[in-house]
Design a protein around this motif. Structure first.
Motif, PDB file in Angstrom:
ATOM      1  N   UNK A   1      -0.458 -55.687  61.760  1.00  0.00           N
ATOM      2  CA  UNK A   1       0.759 -55.093  61.226  1.00  0.00           C
ATOM      3  C   UNK A   1       1.233 -53.980  62.172  1.00  0.00           C
ATOM      4  N   UNK A   2       2.518 -53.970  62.447  1.00  0.00           N
ATOM      5  CA  UNK A   2       3.112 -52.964  63.314  1.00  0.00           C
ATOM      6  C   UNK A   2       4.118 -52.173  62.493  1.00  0.00           C
ATOM      7  N   UNK A   3       4.026 -50.877  62.541  1.00  0.00           N
ATOM      8  CA  UNK A   3       5.001 -50.019  61.879  1.00  0.00           C
ATOM      9  C   UNK A   3       5.847 -49.323  62.929  1.00  0.00           C
ATOM     10  N   UNK A   4       7.145 -49.288  62.689  1.00  0.00           N
ATOM     11  CA  UNK A   4       8.082 -48.670  63.618  1.00  0.00           C
ATOM     12  C   UNK A   4       8.827 -47.551  62.894  1.00  0.00           C
ATOM     13  N   UNK A   5       8.857 -46.390  63.511  1.00  0.00           N
ATOM     14  CA  UNK A   5       9.519 -45.236  62.906  1.00  0.00           C
ATOM     15  C   UNK A   5      10.533 -44.688  63.900  1.00  0.00           C
ATOM     16  N   UNK A   6      11.807 -44.732  63.494  1.00  0.00           N
ATOM     17  CA  UNK A   6      12.876 -44.235  64.358  1.00  0.00           C
ATOM     18  C   UNK A   6      13.190 -42.780  64.051  1.00  0.00           C
ATOM     19  N   UNK A   7      13.724 -42.101  65.048  1.00  0.00           N
ATOM     20  CA  UNK A   7      14.189 -40.728  64.860  1.00  0.00           C
ATOM     21  C   UNK A   7      15.278 -40.449  65.882  1.00  0.00           C
ATOM     22  N   UNK A   8      16.064 -39.400  65.609  1.00  0.00           N
ATOM     23  CA  UNK A   8      17.016 -38.941  66.596  1.00  0.00           C
ATOM     24  C   UNK A   8      18.473 -39.242  66.316  1.00  0.00           C
ATOM     25  N   UNK A   9      18.761 -39.918  65.216  1.00  0.00           N
ATOM     26  CA  UNK A   9      20.161 -40.183  64.904  1.00  0.00           C
ATOM     27  C   UNK A   9      20.896 -38.925  64.484  1.00  0.00           C
ATOM     28  N   UNK A  10      22.200 -39.044  64.295  1.00  0.00           N
ATOM     29  CA  UNK A  10      22.975 -37.895  63.865  1.00  0.00           C
ATOM     30  C   UNK A  10      24.451 -38.079  64.107  1.00  0.00           C
ATOM     31  N   UNK A  11      25.168 -36.968  64.031  1.00  0.00           N
ATOM     32  CA  UNK A  11      26.615 -36.944  64.211  1.00  0.00           C
ATOM     33  C   UNK A  11      26.936 -36.290  65.545  1.00  0.00           C
ATOM     34  N   UNK A  12      27.814 -36.933  66.306  1.00  0.00           N
ATOM     35  CA  UNK A  12      28.189 -36.410  67.610  1.00  0.00           C
ATOM     36  C   UNK A  12      29.658 -36.729  67.867  1.00  0.00           C
ATOM     37  N   UNK A  13      30.300 -35.915  68.656  1.00  0.00           N
ATOM     38  CA  UNK A  13      31.690 -36.183  69.016  1.00  0.00           C
ATOM     39  C   UNK A  13      31.750 -37.229  70.124  1.00  0.00           C
ATOM     40  N   UNK A  14      32.865 -37.907  70.174  1.00  0.00           N
ATOM     41  CA  UNK A  14      33.072 -38.897  71.230  1.00  0.00           C
ATOM     42  C   UNK A  14      32.889 -38.238  72.596  1.00  0.00           C
ATOM     43  N   UNK A  15      32.193 -38.962  73.469  1.00  0.00           N
ATOM     44  CA  UNK A  15      31.872 -38.442  74.787  1.00  0.00           C
ATOM     45  C   UNK A  15      30.531 -37.745  74.856  1.00  0.00           C
ATOM     46  N   UNK A  16      29.937 -37.499  73.710  1.00  0.00           N
ATOM     47  CA  UNK A  16      28.658 -36.815  73.654  1.00  0.00           C
ATOM     48  C   UNK A  16      27.485 -37.748  73.845  1.00  0.00           C
ATOM     49  N   UNK A  17      26.288 -37.197  73.658  1.00  0.00           N
ATOM     50  CA  UNK A  17      25.055 -37.942  73.886  1.00  0.00           C
ATOM     51  C   UNK A  17      24.104 -37.776  72.712  1.00  0.00           C
ATOM     52  N   UNK A  18      23.286 -38.786  72.514  1.00  0.00           N
ATOM     53  CA  UNK A  18      22.188 -38.750  71.557  1.00  0.00           C
ATOM     54  C   UNK A  18      21.012 -39.499  72.153  1.00  0.00           C
ATOM     55  N   UNK A  19      19.833 -39.137  71.684  1.00  0.00           N
ATOM     56  CA  UNK A  19      18.617 -39.809  72.137  1.00  0.00           C
ATOM     57  C   UNK A  19      17.846 -40.278  70.918  1.00  0.00           C
ATOM     58  N   UNK A  20      17.633 -41.584  70.847  1.00  0.00           N
ATOM     59  CA  UNK A  20      16.861 -42.167  69.758  1.00  0.00           C
ATOM     60  C   UNK A  20      15.444 -42.456  70.235  1.00  0.00           C
ATOM     61  N   UNK A  21      14.496 -42.279  69.335  1.00  0.00           N
ATOM     62  CA  UNK A  21      13.109 -42.604  69.640  1.00  0.00           C
ATOM     63  C   UNK A  21      12.547 -43.536  68.593  1.00  0.00           C
ATOM     64  N   UNK A  22      11.611 -44.355  69.010  1.00  0.00           N
ATOM     65  CA  UNK A  22      10.943 -45.286  68.097  1.00  0.00           C
ATOM     66  C   UNK A  22       9.458 -45.268  68.423  1.00  0.00           C
ATOM     67  N   UNK A  23       8.680 -44.846  67.460  1.00  0.00           N
ATOM     68  CA  UNK A  23       7.233 -44.804  67.637  1.00  0.00           C
ATOM     69  C   UNK A  23       6.626 -45.992  66.912  1.00  0.00           C
ATOM     70  N   UNK A  24       5.900 -46.821  67.645  1.00  0.00           N
ATOM     71  CA  UNK A  24       5.300 -48.008  67.075  1.00  0.00           C
ATOM     72  C   UNK A  24       3.790 -47.887  66.988  1.00  0.00           C
ATOM     73  N   UNK A  25       3.262 -48.353  65.881  1.00  0.00           N
ATOM     74  CA  UNK A  25       1.809 -48.408  65.718  1.00  0.00           C
ATOM     75  C   UNK A  25       1.397 -49.872  65.671  1.00  0.00           C
ATOM     76  N   UNK A  26       0.181 -50.162  66.007  1.00  0.00           N
ATOM     77  CA  UNK A  26      -0.291 -51.539  65.973  1.00  0.00           C
ATOM     78  C   UNK A  26      -1.678 -51.630  66.546  1.00  0.00           C
ATOM     79  N   UNK A  27      -2.057 -52.821  66.922  1.00  0.00           N
ATOM     80  CA  UNK A  27      -3.402 -53.035  67.444  1.00  0.00           C
ATOM     81  C   UNK A  27      -3.566 -52.283  68.773  1.00  0.00           C
ATOM     82  N   UNK A  28      -4.573 -51.447  68.901  1.00  0.00           N
ATOM     83  CA  UNK A  28      -4.771 -50.684  70.144  1.00  0.00           C
ATOM     84  C   UNK A  28      -4.858 -51.603  71.343  1.00  0.00           C
ATOM     85  N   UNK A  29      -4.147 -51.222  72.388  1.00  0.00           N
ATOM     86  CA  UNK A  29      -4.168 -51.996  73.611  1.00  0.00           C
ATOM     87  C   UNK A  29      -3.148 -53.104  73.669  1.00  0.00           C
ATOM     88  N   UNK A  30      -2.506 -53.397  72.542  1.00  0.00           N
ATOM     89  CA  UNK A  30      -1.496 -54.447  72.530  1.00  0.00           C
ATOM     90  C   UNK A  30      -0.131 -53.842  72.815  1.00  0.00           C
TER      91      UNK A  30
END
Length: 125
Positions: A1-30
């Motif tokens: 089983x793999x769990x994915x957790x996103x973060x980093x969304x929000x409100x920004x004005x046109x022309x701006x920047x955002x950075x999204x992250x996704x942390x995944x868990x699962x079988x070690x080494x995979x």
């Protein structure tokens, strides 16, 4: 089983920047091919960007090419999506996805086995 957790969304004005992250868990080494999709109200979920299991290859939709960059930490199932020059049409819920097996395909939702819960990105004009 793999769990994915996103973060980093929000409100920004046109022309701006955002950075999204996704942390995944699962079988070690995979390591899994991973991607970002997005879904705007009343529209189907669409491909945004993907990265191969080792980070050696990246893929982008035409609508974000040159503005968004996907990357992953070495040896980890953690990916980021750097979004620059944002436009109001980029407004959507952004989802992280992972493939359990390397299918060699990246653009279709059907090839992804695990999904995060999504994070809202809103770009105001």
């Amino acid at each position: 089983q793999v769990q994915l957790v996103e973060s980093g969304g929000g409100l920004v004005q046109a022309g701006g920047s955002l950075r999204l992250s996704c942390a995944g868990s699962g079988r070690p080494g995979s390591m899994y091919p991973m991607a970002w999709f997005r879904q705007a109200p009343g529209k189907e979920r669409e491909f945004v960007a993907a990265i191969s299991w080792n980070g050696g290859a990246t893929y982008y939709s035409d609508s974000v090419k040159g503005r968004f960059t996907i990357s992953r930490e070495n040896g980890k199932n953690t990916v980021t999506l750097q979004m620059n020059s944002l436009k109001p049409e980029d407004t959507a819920v952004y989802y992280c996805a992972a493939q359990l097996f390397n299918s060699g395909s990246y653009y279709r939702t059907e090839v992804y086995d695990y999904w995060g819960q999504g994070t809202q990105v809103t770009v105001s004009s």
